[in-house]
Design an enzyme around this catalytic site. Structure first.
Site: not given
Ligand code: OAD
Length: 243
Positions: A117, A187
């Protein structure tokens, strides 16, 4: 204590692909996108991280990114990032695919990183594509303009935009070639990244997921490690080391 079957799996794997999401940087102080932390002034990320949002309200989008840029500048790698940098050295092939734009994996010493990204520390002009480092711009509530008059935006991929082709190709080639895929702190709802673990599994790889909470990927995973990656990843590395 980590399931010995997971340790055996790591010991026996040769080609590993890892996908990280915002969860790995949460313990460094970078807010995740979804969940309670994810809202900024009552906007969802999808409402801010898009070309339409930037066209309609460039100042507001720039203000959000300025806030994120300033926040990330003050964040350092956590034990999870460092454990992955160490893990890279264990395998014949190791590809770290990240959805994160914060650049913290590199700070931690990881080398073979694919940023799906983009990177929030870089910027470019929407018109002439000239690149600008943050130091040449004013971070704040007013969007910056290029010498050509165009609006300057962060070099991140927005909703509705294509991912960088070469990065995506390299990522999928690591996905289909790996014998172990580890999904960490994501997520698993944003595509195409969310497809990667499923594709790896379809091609015969084992699948480990590490997350604080179950996700849509959890039922597909061979092993689900529930908890903070800043704790689980260093434990995993220690157990592998001692095995
Ligand atoms: P999310 O904010 O959707 O998800 C974060 C995940 O991390 C969740 O499933 C939480 O349960 C988990 N989590 C939080 N703290 C944690 C920890 N300390 N240890 C383990 N797990 C933990 O973020 P992404 O999946 O990265 O895209 O989101 C994907 C994309 O959506 C991002 O790259 C961004 C966003 O909009 C763009 O900006 C294009």
């Amino acid at each position: 204590m980590i399931d010995t079957n997971i340790i055996k799996l790591l010991k026996n794997s040769r080609r590993v692909a890892v996908l990280t999401g915002a969860g790995i940087s949460a313990e460094s102080g970078v807010p995740t996108f979804r969940g309670a932390d994810g809202l900024w002034k009552n906007y969802r990320p999808e409402e801010l991280a898009s070309p339409i949002a930037f066209r309609n309200n460039p100042d507001m989008v720039w203000e959000w990114y300025s806030w994120r840029k300033n926040l990330i500048k003050n964040c350092a790698p956590n034990p999870g990032h460092y454990a992955l940098a160490k893990m890279e050295k264990l395998f014949e092939k190791f590809t770290l695919i990240t959805q994160n734009v914060d650049g913290i994996h590199r700070q931690a010493g990881s080398d073979n990183i694919l940023e799906l990204h983009g990177n929030i520390n870089r910027n470019f002009c929407c018109e002439c594509r000239k690149e600008y480092p943050d130091n040449d711009l004013v971070l704040g509530s007013k969007v910056n303009r290029c010498s050509c008059g165009g609006l300057i935006r962060p070099a991140v991929v927005w909703f509705g935009e294509n991912l960088p082709e070469e990065v995506l190709e390299k990522a999928f080639s690591a996905v289909v070639d790996c014998d172990l895929f580890i999904s960490i702190g994501t997520s698993s709802v944003v595509y195409p990244a969310a497809l990667m673990p499923l594709k790896a599994k379809e091609e015969g790889a084992a699948l480990i997921e590490i997350n604080m909470e179950p996700t849509p990927l959890t039922p597909e995973s061979d092993f689900f490690l529930k908890g903070a990656c800043g704790v689980i990843l260093p434990n995993l590395m220690e157990d592998v080391h001692n095995a």
